[in-house]
Structures are given as C-alpha cells and as structure tokens.
Design an enzyme around this catalytic site. Structure first.
Site, PDB file in Angstrom:
ATOM      1  CG  HIS A 185      -0.473  -0.182   2.530  1.00  0.00           C
ATOM      2  ND1 HIS A 185       0.651  -0.891   2.809  1.00  0.00           N
ATOM      3  CD2 HIS A 185      -0.950   0.221   3.729  1.00  0.00           C
ATOM      4  CE1 HIS A 185       0.845  -0.928   4.110  1.00  0.00           C
ATOM      5  NE2 HIS A 185      -0.106  -0.253   4.698  1.00  0.00           N
ATOM      6  CE1 TYR A 210       0.161   0.950  12.936  1.00  0.00           C
ATOM      7  CE2 TYR A 210       0.393  -1.367  13.512  1.00  0.00           C
ATOM      8  CZ  TYR A 210       0.100  -0.385  12.583  1.00  0.00           C
ATOM      9  OH  TYR A 210      -0.254  -0.737  11.317  1.00  0.00           O
TER      10      TYR A 210
END
Lengths: 306, 100
Positions: free
Chosen positions: A198, A254
């Site tokens: 992506h 994250y």
C-alpha cells in the site's frame, strides 16, 4: 519506463504541539535526519535511504494530526494530467507555488472525499542518501534510533468512503491491493500507485479527515524488535506489537509521537503487480486480518486517531 | 511524592506520582476507568473533568480541549500531573471503530 504517473508518497506534513519534544522523538528515537527549517518554524526531515530532501515536515501547531500528504509524480506533464483528471472528477484544485516548502516544486493541492488534504508534485531537490552513486556502500555509518529506510505510507480514517475509493482508483489510478469487506460493504481499502502492498490505506469512518498512522519501513524483523526496545527505553507510548498483520503480512509495531500522532515502523510486507489478484479479508475474521497472532482487535487501534 | 486519584464514575482510587500523568499512574497499577489512547494529548479519548485538586498540565490538542475548557478543569488525563489529591469524572470515550 515501467512506472509512470504517481510514483510514491513524497512527504507528510504533521502538526506537532511541542517542536523540541517532537524532534527528539523523530530524530533521536525514530531516527530521521533533519535537512532544513523554514521561517514558519517548520522542520524538514528525511529517512536515510531517501534521495529527496525531505519526506516528513513537522509543523508547529496547537492541534495534532496531518496537515497534508503529498505524492510525487514522474514528470511535470503528469502533474497537469492529474490536475485535469481531479477537476474532471469534480474536485477543486489549487496550485501551491514552488518554494512554499523549501526545495519542493509547484504542488497541486486538493481535498479528497474522505476529507484529507492531498498534494501532487513533480520536482523536489535531491540531496542523496549519504552514499556514493559509484561503487556505493550498502548503508551509511552513524544512523540513529530505529534507522527507518523510507516514509512508506499513511493510513487514514474518513467518511464518503465509497466516493473516496472511486476517486483514488479512477481519477488517481491507484490499484486496490487488499480490502476488508462486510458482505458487500468495503470497510478498508489498501491502495498502491506502485508495486507496494500500500501507498495509502483508507478505513470507513463517520469522522472526516483523520490520521490513523504515518508509517516507516525498516530492514528486518530484528529492526522491529529493536524499535520495541527503544520504545520502552525512551518511555514512548506503545500501542501494540511487535506482531504481524494479516493484511499486507507486514511485521509491525505501533506507538505515538509526543503530539499523539500514531507512528508505525514495519518490515517485510508483500508486493503486487498490476495483474495481482485483490486479497480480501472478511469482517468476521477482522481480528486475524489486523493482528495475525493475537487475532484480537486492540480497542484504541480501532478507535483512536489524530 | 504520590497523590490519591479518585475516578468518581467508578469509585476507583489509585496513586499517581507528581512526575507521572494521570493515565500513566492508572496504567502502571493495572487499573482501568479512563479510556487510554495516544497518551500524548492528541487523540482526546481520555478527556476528564477535574472536580477537586491542583495539577500542572502540558499542551493538549485544541481539536479536543478548548482554552475555556482547559481553564475550567476539562482536560486530557494524559496531560495532567497531580500536585494534590484529585477527584475527576470521565467525559471521553473511544470513538466507534469503523462505520458499518
């Protein structure tokens, strides 16, 4: 030339509440390299293996989030080609003069249906990656922090999801690589303008113009683990990881910057060609799609944006 | 120095050092009650109303807390450092995940 039109994410401009804390985070901990500053107080950063002058701009502000993300096109002709396609789609564009960001050529600015400000540009000063172009070394000495290779993508939450998907695939020629669907309803779309898993992803949301995360590529799983060590060492707010995504199969962690903008560092995701099949994850399997090992959604990961 | 933090909604009480923000204190003790998000003043999910007590703050995103709100004790728990015992109620919540 095999790759034409829109090439890659060129830079993301993030709003930050405290510049000193943010520079410590992005330069010393994440490991980006400062390349310039301007009279608006913005600071320009790049990852080591990027040739262009900057890929992250930090903007002093009283609120968090993404000001804009800009994609680089191959030629000036492409810039005018896409400006015309965007207008034809029914979206207004504005030209931002060359030099408004130091070292960057003229930019075409527009607001996508999901509410985010996007830009395209054809020219940016190249400062190189610190290595020779003749008989180059594999990596430069003296890198800091997590040693990210490049600004890779951003994931955005926004409304008008279906219209936004149409805009990216029809006006900007992005290719759908992976998706999450609930029956007929698309909940997430991973889109590329290159051969990456992506270059941008969108999640269907009620809120407009939200940043979920800005993501940086690392070289290996070992690098993701080391990022986790740095996150604890430096008391950085960890969200989740190290783990693996089902979507894109990236190995990931994250955490948040000092203004609450989420960052990801990851390694070893998948790739596509124009003839690759779209990979589909179903909503009843969303836990595994997002966190492949735990198969459990993290509440903040699904709900927190800036 | 540590202070007692009372979450009025749940009657949960935990201690928090003056060098810790209210969420960090809560999380270190494995307590719950205030939603946890970015822990950096940017996402707004840990919004609380301080009813009693003195505290210091760090900058928080104006998308989530206006100056007027901040002046009247409506703040993000992750930006609040206690200087006395504090009692608070929870205003923030996690946004709905994805729209279906």
């Amino acid at each position: 030339m095999a790759m034409t039109g829109i090439l890659r994410p060129g830079h993301i401009q993030l709003r930050v509440l405290d510049m000193d804390e943010s520079l410590n985070h992005y330069c010393n901990n994440v490991g980006l390299i400062e390349t310039d500053r301007d009279e608006q107080g913005r600071v320009y950063l790049k990852c080591w293996d990027e040739q262009d002058k900057f890929s992250v701009v930090l903007e002093p502000s009283d609120r968090s989030g993404m000001d804009h993300v800009a994609y680089k096109v191959a030629t000036e002709q492409d810039l005018w080609h896409y400006e015309s396609k965007i207008k034809k789609f029914g979206i207004d564009t504005k030209r931002v003069p060359a030099g408004e960001l130091k070292g960057c050529g003229e930019r075409v600015r527009f607001v996508v249906p999901a509410g985010h400000t996007f830009e395209l540009f054809a020219e940016k000063e190249q400062v190189g990656n610190g290595l020779s172009t003749t008989n180059p070394a594999p990596w430069p000495r003296g890198l800091k922090g997590m040693e990210p290779i490049r600004f890779d993508h951003c994931l955005l939450y926004g409304n008008n999801f279906d219209e936004n998907f149409k805009f990216f695939t029809e006006a900007l020629d992005f290719q759908l690589t992976e998706q999450i669907v609930d029956g007929e309803l698309q909940l997430a779309a991973f889109l590329t303008c290159s051969t990456k898993a992506h270059d941008v992803a969108f999640i269907r949301s009620e809120k407009s113009a939200q940043l979920h995360h800005a993501s940086f590529l690392l070289g290996s799983w070992e690098g993701v683990l080391k990022a986790g060590d740095i996150i604890s060492m430096e008391d950085i707010p960890l969200e989740t990881g190290p783990t693996r995504h089902g979507l894109t199969r990236g190995q990931t962690i994250y955490f948040f910057d000092p203004s609450g903008n989420r960052n990801e560092v990851f390694a070893e995701d998948s790739y596509v060609y124009p003839d690759s099949p779209v990979l589909t994850w179903t909503a009843d399997n969303i836990g595994q799609a997002i966190f492949y090992h735990s198969r459990t959604l993290v509440e903040s990961f699904m709900g927190v944006t800036s | 120095m540590s202070f007692q933090i009372t979450i009025l909604d749940t009657n949960e009480v935990y201690s928090c050092k003056e060098t810790q923000h209210l969420l960090s204190g809560m999380m270190q003790l494995g307590k719950k009650g205030i939603p946890v998000g970015c822990r950096s003043g940017g996402c707004g999910v840990c919004k609380v109303k301080i009813h009693q007590g003195a505290y210091a703050t760090k900058k928080m995103s104006r998308d989530h807390v206006s100056q007027d709100e901040e002046n009247s004790g409506t703040v993000l728990a992750c930006r609040v450092f206690p200087q006395t015992n504090i009692s608070l109620s929870v205003i923030g919540h996690l946004h709905k995940a994805v729209m279906r």
